[in-house]
Design a protein around this motif. Structure first.
Motif, PDB file in Angstrom:
ATOM      1  N   GLU A  10     -45.746   8.414  26.312  1.00 40.33           N
ATOM      2  CA  GLU A  10     -46.177   7.114  25.792  1.00 40.33           C
ATOM      3  C   GLU A  10     -47.058   7.328  24.570  1.00 40.33           C
ATOM      4  OE1 GLU A  10     -46.311   3.567  29.025  1.00 40.33           O
ATOM      5  OE2 GLU A  10     -47.969   4.973  29.087  1.00 40.33           O
ATOM      6  N   LEU A  11     -47.099   6.338  23.686  1.00 42.06           N
ATOM      7  CA  LEU A  11     -47.833   6.479  22.441  1.00 42.06           C
ATOM      8  C   LEU A  11     -49.151   5.719  22.411  1.00 42.06           C
ATOM      9  CD1 LEU A  11     -44.878   6.358  19.896  1.00 42.06           C
ATOM     10  CD2 LEU A  11     -46.110   8.349  20.770  1.00 42.06           C
ATOM     11  N   ASP A  12     -49.584   5.169  23.532  1.00 41.35           N
ATOM     12  CA  ASP A  12     -50.875   4.468  23.576  1.00 41.35           C
ATOM     13  C   ASP A  12     -52.027   5.399  23.212  1.00 41.35           C
ATOM     14  OD1 ASP A  12     -49.560   2.211  24.285  1.00 41.35           O
ATOM     15  OD2 ASP A  12     -50.093   2.274  26.407  1.00 41.35           O
ATOM     16  N   TRP A  13     -51.924   6.642  23.620  1.00 43.37           N
ATOM     17  CA  TRP A  13     -53.000   7.603  23.333  1.00 43.37           C
ATOM     18  C   TRP A  13     -53.161   7.816  21.833  1.00 43.37           C
ATOM     19  CZ3 TRP A  13     -51.699  12.258  20.917  1.00 43.37           C
ATOM     20  CH2 TRP A  13     -50.317  12.506  20.822  1.00 43.37           C
ATOM     21  N   PHE A  14     -52.061   7.707  21.080  1.00 42.83           N
ATOM     22  CA  PHE A  14     -52.130   7.807  19.633  1.00 42.83           C
ATOM     23  C   PHE A  14     -53.052   6.738  19.075  1.00 42.83           C
ATOM     24  CE2 PHE A  14     -48.274  10.151  17.726  1.00 42.83           C
ATOM     25  CZ  PHE A  14     -49.111  11.071  17.136  1.00 42.83           C
ATOM     26  N   THR A  15     -52.813   5.507  19.511  1.00 42.33           N
ATOM     27  CA  THR A  15     -53.611   4.383  19.029  1.00 42.33           C
ATOM     28  C   THR A  15     -55.084   4.588  19.336  1.00 42.33           C
ATOM     29  OG1 THR A  15     -51.730   2.899  19.410  1.00 42.33           O
ATOM     30  CG2 THR A  15     -53.893   1.879  19.134  1.00 42.33           C
ATOM     31  N   THR A  24     -41.916   5.488   9.311  1.00 40.85           N
ATOM     32  CA  THR A  24     -42.278   4.308  10.094  1.00 40.85           C
ATOM     33  C   THR A  24     -43.707   4.433  10.617  1.00 40.85           C
ATOM     34  OG1 THR A  24     -39.980   4.034  10.777  1.00 40.85           O
ATOM     35  CG2 THR A  24     -41.647   2.884  12.076  1.00 40.85           C
ATOM     36  N   PHE A  25     -44.452   3.323  10.565  1.00 43.38           N
ATOM     37  CA  PHE A  25     -45.837   3.357  11.044  1.00 43.38           C
ATOM     38  C   PHE A  25     -45.857   3.383  12.578  1.00 43.38           C
ATOM     39  CE2 PHE A  25     -46.372   1.462   6.830  1.00 43.38           C
ATOM     40  CZ  PHE A  25     -47.371   2.273   6.326  1.00 43.38           C
ATOM     41  N   ILE A  26     -46.414   4.446  13.126  1.00 37.92           N
ATOM     42  CA  ILE A  26     -46.590   4.563  14.574  1.00 37.92           C
ATOM     43  C   ILE A  26     -47.937   3.976  14.964  1.00 37.92           C
ATOM     44  CG2 ILE A  26     -46.707   6.166  16.526  1.00 37.92           C
ATOM     45  CD1 ILE A  26     -45.036   8.104  14.878  1.00 37.92           C
ATOM     46  N   THR A  27     -48.939   4.202  14.139  1.00 34.64           N
ATOM     47  CA  THR A  27     -50.248   3.568  14.319  1.00 34.64           C
ATOM     48  C   THR A  27     -50.700   3.026  12.970  1.00 34.64           C
ATOM     49  OG1 THR A  27     -51.614   5.513  13.810  1.00 34.64           O
ATOM     50  CG2 THR A  27     -50.832   5.277  16.082  1.00 34.64           C
ATOM     51  N   HIS A  28     -51.395   1.890  13.007  1.00 32.18           N
ATOM     52  CA  HIS A  28     -51.923   1.285  11.781  1.00 32.18           C
ATOM     53  C   HIS A  28     -52.875   0.167  12.188  1.00 32.18           C
ATOM     54  CE1 HIS A  28     -52.071  -0.837   7.902  1.00 32.18           C
ATOM     55  NE2 HIS A  28     -51.709   0.315   7.386  1.00 32.18           N
ATOM     56  N   PRO A  29     -53.949  -0.073  11.400  1.00 33.75           N
ATOM     57  CA  PRO A  29     -54.858  -1.178  11.735  1.00 33.75           C
ATOM     58  C   PRO A  29     -54.153  -2.530  11.783  1.00 33.75           C
ATOM     59  CG  PRO A  29     -55.877   0.281  10.132  1.00 33.75           C
ATOM     60  CD  PRO A  29     -54.456   0.743  10.293  1.00 33.75           C
ATOM     61  N   ASN A  30     -53.129  -2.710  10.940  1.00 36.07           N
ATOM     62  CA  ASN A  30     -52.322  -3.922  11.002  1.00 36.07           C
ATOM     63  C   ASN A  30     -51.248  -3.721  12.063  1.00 36.07           C
ATOM     64  OD1 ASN A  30     -50.628  -6.111  10.669  1.00 36.07           O
ATOM     65  ND2 ASN A  30     -50.555  -5.980   8.434  1.00 36.07           N
ATOM     66  N   LYS A  31     -51.462  -4.276  13.235  1.00 39.16           N
ATOM     67  CA  LYS A  31     -50.573  -4.020  14.364  1.00 39.16           C
ATOM     68  C   LYS A  31     -49.161  -4.560  14.142  1.00 39.16           C
ATOM     69  CE  LYS A  31     -54.333  -3.770  17.733  1.00 39.16           C
ATOM     70  NZ  LYS A  31     -54.351  -2.317  17.623  1.00 39.16           N
ATOM     71  N   ASP A  32     -49.022  -5.538  13.248  1.00 42.29           N
ATOM     72  CA  ASP A  32     -47.690  -6.066  12.950  1.00 42.29           C
ATOM     73  C   ASP A  32     -46.817  -5.032  12.247  1.00 42.29           C
ATOM     74  OD1 ASP A  32     -48.321  -8.494  14.079  1.00 42.29           O
ATOM     75  OD2 ASP A  32     -48.949  -9.406  12.180  1.00 42.29           O
ATOM     76  N   TRP A  33     -47.447  -4.023  11.636  1.00 36.30           N
ATOM     77  CA  TRP A  33     -46.684  -2.989  10.940  1.00 36.30           C
ATOM     78  C   TRP A  33     -46.124  -1.940  11.895  1.00 36.30           C
ATOM     79  CZ3 TRP A  33     -49.151  -1.242   5.648  1.00 36.30           C
ATOM     80  CH2 TRP A  33     -49.185  -2.340   4.788  1.00 36.30           C
ATOM     81  N   ILE A  34     -46.750  -1.789  13.064  1.00 33.22           N
ATOM     82  CA  ILE A  34     -46.373  -0.702  13.972  1.00 33.22           C
ATOM     83  C   ILE A  34     -44.942  -0.885  14.443  1.00 33.22           C
ATOM     84  CG2 ILE A  34     -46.881   0.400  16.190  1.00 33.22           C
ATOM     85  CD1 ILE A  34     -49.816  -0.351  15.760  1.00 33.22           C
ATOM     86  N   MET A  35     -44.103   0.098  14.149  1.00 31.97           N
ATOM     87  CA  MET A  35     -42.687   0.140  14.509  1.00 31.97           C
ATOM     88  C   MET A  35     -41.859  -0.931  13.792  1.00 31.97           C
ATOM     89  SD  MET A  35     -42.607   2.769  16.287  1.00 31.97           S
ATOM     90  CE  MET A  35     -40.848   2.697  16.552  1.00 31.97           C
ATOM     91  N   GLY A  56     -35.049   3.425  30.584  1.00 30.30           N
ATOM     92  CA  GLY A  56     -35.735   4.463  31.349  1.00 30.30           C
ATOM     93  C   GLY A  56     -37.167   4.106  31.654  1.00 30.30           C
ATOM     94  N   GLY A  57     -38.095   4.534  30.787  1.00 29.45           N
ATOM     95  CA  GLY A  57     -39.511   4.329  31.061  1.00 29.45           C
ATOM     96  C   GLY A  57     -40.018   2.945  30.750  1.00 29.45           C
ATOM     97  N   ASN A  58     -39.212   2.114  30.041  1.00 24.66           N
ATOM     98  CA  ASN A  58     -39.616   0.761  29.684  1.00 24.66           C
ATOM     99  C   ASN A  58     -40.965   0.725  28.984  1.00 24.66           C
ATOM    100  OD1 ASN A  58     -37.339  -0.764  30.748  1.00 24.66           O
ATOM    101  ND2 ASN A  58     -38.060  -0.081  32.740  1.00 24.66           N
ATOM    102  N   ALA A  59     -41.104   1.535  27.946  1.00 26.66           N
ATOM    103  CA  ALA A  59     -42.363   1.604  27.206  1.00 26.66           C
ATOM    104  C   ALA A  59     -42.086   2.172  25.825  1.00 26.66           C
ATOM    105  CB  ALA A  59     -43.373   2.488  27.945  1.00 26.66           C
ATOM    106  N   LEU A  60     -43.024   1.933  24.888  1.00 23.37           N
ATOM    107  CA  LEU A  60     -42.945   2.555  23.582  1.00 23.37           C
ATOM    108  C   LEU A  60     -43.269   4.028  23.763  1.00 23.37           C
ATOM    109  CD1 LEU A  60     -42.563   2.189  20.524  1.00 23.37           C
ATOM    110  CD2 LEU A  60     -45.038   1.847  20.375  1.00 23.37           C
ATOM    111  N   MET A  61     -42.331   4.869  23.379  1.00 18.17           N
ATOM    112  CA  MET A  61     -42.516   6.294  23.669  1.00 18.17           C
ATOM    113  C   MET A  61     -41.817   7.147  22.629  1.00 18.17           C
ATOM    114  SD  MET A  61     -39.812   6.923  26.820  1.00 18.17           S
ATOM    115  CE  MET A  61     -40.602   5.711  27.886  1.00 18.17           C
TER     116      MET A  61
END
Length: 301
Positions: A200-205, A227-238, A169-174
């Motif tokens: 979209e979840l960019d606004w969360f970050t 599950t981590f949706i936002t975190h300083p360690n970006k490798d953890w997100i999702m 659908g939107g082709n984005a993390l949502m």
């Protein structure tokens, strides 16, 4: 002889007075230290709580209007005579009139409109500065088995999905807010489908990354499953959850904190992560039941 006795007595008196003064000074200093420490801890706790509450408020300012929009359109659809071709226009209107929504679908039960076949789910989404409308359902995208469709239909109530990357659908993390709706068929009210709002979840970050607690403290948002949706360690997100991290660190206390989070509790806790004692304040986000956590090293107080 008497002079020496007087000198000795005077010396002892001076000694005792000085000892008393030193003891009194040390007691006063200790009391001041512990009082100051208590006040600093209280200030740190209050600051963490205030930051968390402010983040909850900012987040709810985005999530709550989405729920109201979806609920309003649920009522409109349920009280209208459903015409298959008019559904496309409704999804376009939803997205066009609400800039925070990147996509909206009205997905129907299989073969609800027999002339449309098994799949009928008009979907409008944003692509750059234009709106595109498609028929979302097809053999390669069976929306009936998607969580955003199945769960609200089974529960019979609105549902915020776990964050996901939507490739059809939107082709984005949502995340998707889904509201089931009914329709009158042969004089009976029956479950007809689901209306969705994609976010979209960019606004969360952006919101969470602005948080600074003391020197290295930060905030993080976790889904209902931890599950981590936002975190300083970006490798953890999702990719990681509070439970997978607890397992990796062999930290039963962190696992228990994750369970308490899932219950929707609010608390201050001290947890040891990578050998560092950290103070954590966590509280749920009311609209989605996701969890907001604010952490900072205890030593920084």
């Amino acid at each position: 002889m008497e002079l020496n006795i007087n000198k000795s007595l005077a010396s002892r008196i001076v000694y005792y007075v000085l000892a008393f003064c030193v003891a009194l000074f040390l007691i006063s200093l200790g009391a001041f230290y512990f009082f100051s420490k208590h006040q600093l801890e209280k200030m740190a706790y209050n600051n963490s709580e205030a930051v968390a509450n402010q983040l909850v408020f900012k987040t709810e300012q985005v999530l709550l209007p989405i729920t109201k929009i979806a609920n309003n359109y649920q009522s409109i659809i349920e009280h209208s005579t459903l015409n298959a071709d008019s559904i496309y226009a409704i999804t376009r209107r939803i997205v066009a009139n609400n800039s925070e929504i990147i996509g909206s679908a009205i997905a129907f039960e299989p073969n609800f409109f027999k002339q449309k076949g098994k799949y009928f789910s008009p979907y409008t989404y944003r692509e750059n500065d234009t709106l595109k409308t498609i028929q979302l359902g097809n053999p390669n995208y069976e929306y009936f088995v998607m969580d955003w469709y199945q769960i609200p239909m089974r529960l019979g109530k609105p549902y915020w999905s776990e964050p996901y990357f939507d490739t059809g659908g939107g082709n984005a993390l949502m995340t998707t807010y889904s509201v089931p709706f009914s329709a009158m068929v042969d004089g009976q009210k029956v479950p007809a489908g689901v209306i969705t709002m994609d976010l979209e979840l960019d606004w969360f970050t952006q919101i969470i990354s602005e948080v600074k607690i003391l020197e290295s403290g930060y905030a993080s948002v976790l889904s209902r499953n931890g599950t981590f949706i936002t975190h300083p360690n970006k490798d953890w997100i999702m990719n990681e959850s509070v439970f997978s991290v607890a397992e990796e660190l062999n930290n039963p206390q962190l696992r228990e904190i994750g369970r308490e989070m899932q219950k929707g509790n609010t608390a201050f806790v001290v947890s040891t992560l990578n050998g560092v004692d950290r103070i954590m304040y966590y509280t749920p986000l009311p609209s989605s039941n996701w969890m907001l956590a604010v952490l900072f090293p205890k030593s920084e107080m």
